[in-house]
Design a protein around this motif. Structure first.
Motif, PDB file in Angstrom:
ATOM      1  N   PRO A  34       0.640  -1.735  -0.114  1.00  0.00           N
ATOM      2  CA  PRO A  34       0.082   0.168   0.019  1.00  0.00           C
ATOM      3  C   PRO A  34       0.972   0.886  -0.221  1.00  0.00           C
ATOM      4  CG  PRO A  34      -0.112  -0.601   1.913  1.00  0.00           C
ATOM      5  CD  PRO A  34       0.601  -2.101   0.997  1.00  0.00           C
ATOM      6  N   ASP A  35       2.113   0.908   0.801  1.00  0.00           N
ATOM      7  CA  ASP A  35       2.928   2.487   0.843  1.00  0.00           C
ATOM      8  C   ASP A  35       3.891   2.140  -0.239  1.00  0.00           C
ATOM      9  OD1 ASP A  35       0.949   3.464   2.109  1.00  0.00           O
ATOM     10  OD2 ASP A  35       1.258   2.972   3.588  1.00  0.00           O
ATOM     11  N   CYS A  36       4.666   3.196  -0.115  1.00  0.00           N
ATOM     12  CA  CYS A  36       6.234   3.183  -1.061  1.00  0.00           C
ATOM     13  C   CYS A  36       6.590   2.401  -0.582  1.00  0.00           C
ATOM     14  CB  CYS A  36       6.601   4.797  -2.500  1.00  0.00           C
ATOM     15  SG  CYS A  36       8.137   4.750  -2.949  1.00  0.00           S
ATOM     16  N   LEU A  37       8.229   1.775  -0.397  1.00  0.00           N
ATOM     17  CA  LEU A  37       8.970   1.634   0.276  1.00  0.00           C
ATOM     18  C   LEU A  37      10.087   2.498   0.368  1.00  0.00           C
ATOM     19  CD1 LEU A  37       9.026  -2.485  -0.826  1.00  0.00           C
ATOM     20  CD2 LEU A  37       8.511  -1.047   1.234  1.00  0.00           C
ATOM     21  N   MET A  38      10.548   3.127  -1.023  1.00  0.00           N
ATOM     22  CA  MET A  38      11.813   4.513  -1.404  1.00  0.00           C
ATOM     23  C   MET A  38      11.170   6.078  -0.614  1.00  0.00           C
ATOM     24  SD  MET A  38      13.836   3.423  -2.957  1.00  0.00           S
ATOM     25  CE  MET A  38      14.289   4.145  -4.086  1.00  0.00           C
ATOM     26  N   CYS A  39      10.021   5.848  -0.370  1.00  0.00           N
ATOM     27  CA  CYS A  39       9.496   7.016   0.739  1.00  0.00           C
ATOM     28  C   CYS A  39       8.525   7.612   1.229  1.00  0.00           C
ATOM     29  CB  CYS A  39       9.518   8.650  -0.742  1.00  0.00           C
ATOM     30  SG  CYS A  39       7.506   7.490  -1.417  1.00  0.00           S
ATOM     31  N   GLY A  40       7.545   6.553   1.272  1.00  0.00           N
ATOM     32  CA  GLY A  40       6.234   6.352   2.236  1.00  0.00           C
ATOM     33  C   GLY A  40       5.221   6.691   2.011  1.00  0.00           C
ATOM     34  N   LEU A  41       4.935   7.245   0.345  1.00  0.00           N
ATOM     35  CA  LEU A  41       3.935   7.396  -0.138  1.00  0.00           C
ATOM     36  C   LEU A  41       2.981   6.476  -0.356  1.00  0.00           C
ATOM     37  CD1 LEU A  41       5.522  10.466  -3.076  1.00  0.00           C
ATOM     38  CD2 LEU A  41       3.540  10.768  -1.096  1.00  0.00           C
ATOM     39  N   PRO A  42       1.978   6.669  -0.516  1.00  0.00           N
ATOM     40  CA  PRO A  42       0.528   5.814  -0.407  1.00  0.00           C
ATOM     41  C   PRO A  42      -0.082   5.986  -1.917  1.00  0.00           C
ATOM     42  CG  PRO A  42      -0.557   8.165   0.469  1.00  0.00           C
ATOM     43  CD  PRO A  42       1.095   7.908   0.457  1.00  0.00           C
ATOM     44  N   LYS A  43      -0.471   4.515  -2.366  1.00  0.00           N
ATOM     45  CA  LYS A  43      -0.307   3.815  -3.412  1.00  0.00           C
ATOM     46  C   LYS A  43      -0.932   5.236  -3.910  1.00  0.00           C
ATOM     47  CE  LYS A  43      -2.940   0.515  -4.347  1.00  0.00           C
ATOM     48  NZ  LYS A  43      -3.496  -0.572  -5.040  1.00  0.00           N
TER      49      LYS A  43
END
Length: 548
Positions: A34-43
């Motif tokens: 559900p979240d980006c592993l690089m920056c933490g943004l949600p999909k």
């Protein structure tokens, strides 16, 4: 075979919203959760609203299909150092197997793995962008103290005068036997002189958290010294590159420096923040093995025996961290209810930390199972936070326990809360991030009685604890124990197959080592320690942490 949607993120929100806790723009990265592993943004941040393109960037591509690994997915596994460490008497790393699937080409450039050392006497910092943050012995990274032989040793090391560097660093260890940096550099000089070093890097937060970093380095230095005293292969000694992981914004750039240095065959360290995720993603792409908690799962066994399994960031992040924090939450909730039944709790946390937020939530969830209640949750990052006011309000609401679910950079806030609670009306409890000398020294009498959940504590009959106390002239922490375990694992892998691919394969096949000889399983219940009066604490404090 499971099917799940894959999506790409570049760190720029496309939905027009602001995400202040995310780390910012990065190269396009394929995600499966559900979240980006690089920056933490949600999909959903990558999907532009109708009628807008969100920051004038193209809409993210979301595809359906089985998950697929990035090229050359390497081992990323084991021990959190700066933020989280898990010590075991023996551990085995097993290969992570992902389902085959279609590889989706992205616009991000690939990083070519480098496996064959070019010059055994090369210095990583020579061609590094962050040269000032990297040292094998040619510069001093730990500030403070006047150790003239240490400075002279660095000067000789920089000139590749190994005999002089050894002589000076040997004198420096006599002058300050508690300095792990000096012992690492001494062994590095010996490894350079021998001519065929096995090189690993350790990334620690020397600038923001020097005490925690030194605890980690003591474990690394102790394992390095043990290996080099009786190397399995003659004249092949372990060399350790120290990397000052100063903040999350620099982690990815430091990772690039290590990847570009062909002599570095494995990496230990990094934490659980977004910057660490970016760094670990780069290591994975480059095929450089890294031991970190955010890409490791664990299968508990009996006693000190456990099996660790590495997982890619794309597959499932933070499994070890989440499982560990769940156990910490349950352990603290159980203790709180036993100490003050029924427990009425005020929870202090900092919303700018993923660790802190997870620990807070896990504790709140666990407390409800023991019929306790949370009367107040306090985010200490809110402007105008006042410890005394919050404690007064919590006491009026019936609180009898204060949980300090704070990250390691909030020790000063923990001390302020303890000082505001000087009357001792509330029992203070917290997690492992507060286990450091600063809280004992700065907290003074106010910190007496605080109870912390930590993955390892020094036991009277523990052989490792005895040896470490003799070497470092005092008790060591769980960070030292876990770093010692992890370094032993890497040293074994490096010796058996001294290439990047070889190290990854060794870790895939599994490596069993003897570690701290502790007889507990932290996935069942985390040990507790308490601040009590004693002479085994850090200089400047009359308190020490003893196991409960």
């Amino acid at each position: 075979m499971s099917s799940q949607k894959s999506w790409f993120c570049d760190g720029q929100p496309k939905d027009g919203k602001s995400y202040p806790n995310c780390s910012g723009v990065h190269e396009s990265y394929e995600n499966f959760g559900p979240d980006c592993l690089m920056c933490g943004l949600p999909k959903e941040a990558m999907v532009a609203k109708k009628g807008q393109q969100g920051n004038n960037s193209p809409q993210a591509t979301i595809i359906s299909g089985p998950s697929s690994p990035l090229p050359s997915l390497a081992i990323a596994g084991l021990v959190l150092l700066a933020a989280l460490g898990v010590g075991f008497g023996a551990w085995k790393v097993l290969q992570n197997t992902q389902e085959p699937g279609k590889v989706i080409e992205s616009s991000s450039p690939s990083i070519s793995p480098v496996a064959v050392p070019i010059d055994p006497q090369a210095l990583v910092s020579s061609n590094a962008v962050n040269a000032q943050l990297i040292s094998q012995g040619e510069k001093i990274l730990l500030a403070g103290g006047q150790n003239i032989p240490k400075t002279a040793g660095a000067a000789a090391f920089a000139q590749k005068n190994w005999d002089e560097a050894i002589a000076q660093y040997q004198q420096a260890t006599i002058k300050d036997p508690n300095d792990p940096e000096v012992k690492i550099y001494l062994n590095n000089a010996k490894a350079k002189k021998a001519g065929n070093p096995l090189t690993m890097a350790v990334a620690v937060p020397l600038t923001p958290s020097p005490d925690a970093a030194k605890e980690v380095l003591r474990g690394v230095a102790q394992a390095q010294d043990k290996f080099n005293q009786s190397p399995p292969t003659p004249n092949t000694l372990l060399e350790v590159v120290i990397v000052n992981d100063i903040d999350s914004l620099t982690s990815a750039s430091l990772a690039q420096d290590l990847i570009k240095s062909p002599n570095v065959l494995a990496v230990l360290g990094h934490g659980v923040d977004n910057g660490s995720r970016q760094a670990i993603a780069l290591y994975e792409q480059a095929g450089l093995a890294v031991l970190s908690p955010i890409s490791t799962s664990i299968l508990p066994g009996t006693g000190s025996q456990s099996t660790l399994k590495t997982i890619s960031l794309a597959q499932k992040a933070n499994e070890l961290l989440s499982t560990y924090l769940k156990t910490v939450g349950e352990t603290l909730a159980k203790y709180a209810n036993k100490k003050r039944s029924p427990a009425s709790v005020v929870v202090f946390y900092n919303s700018d930390s993923n660790y802190s937020q997870q620990l807070k939530q896990q504790f709140v969830t666990a407390l409800s199972q023991f019929n306790g209640k949370v009367v107040k949750e306090v985010d200490i990052t809110v402007p105008g936070f006042n410890a005394a006011t919050e404690l007064t309000d919590a006491s009026k609401a019936g609180a009898n326990i204060a949980v300090l679910a704070l990250s390691k950079n909030k020790v000063d806030s923990a001390v302020a809360i303890a000082q505001a609670n000087s009357s001792g009306n509330l029992q203070l409890v917290g997690g492992d991030e507060l286990y450091n000398p600063t809280i004992l020294v700065s907290g003074g009498d106010a910190i007496k009685g605080i109870v912390l959940a930590v993955p390892w504590s020094s036991q009277p009959n523990d052989p490792f604890a005895k040896q470490a106390a003799s070497i470092w002239k005092g008790r060591v922490s769980w960070r030292t124990a876990t770093a010692y375990d992890a370094t032993q694992a890497l040293a074994t892998a490096l010796n058996q197959s001294p290439t990047r691919n070889g190290v990854a394969q060794q870790l895939n096949q599994g490596i069993a080592i003897s570690g701290t000889a502790t007889d507990f399983n932290i996935l069942k219940e985390v040990p507790l320690v308490k601040a009590v009066s004693g002479s085994n604490g850090p200089p400047g404090s009359k308190y020490q942490f003893d196991p409960i």
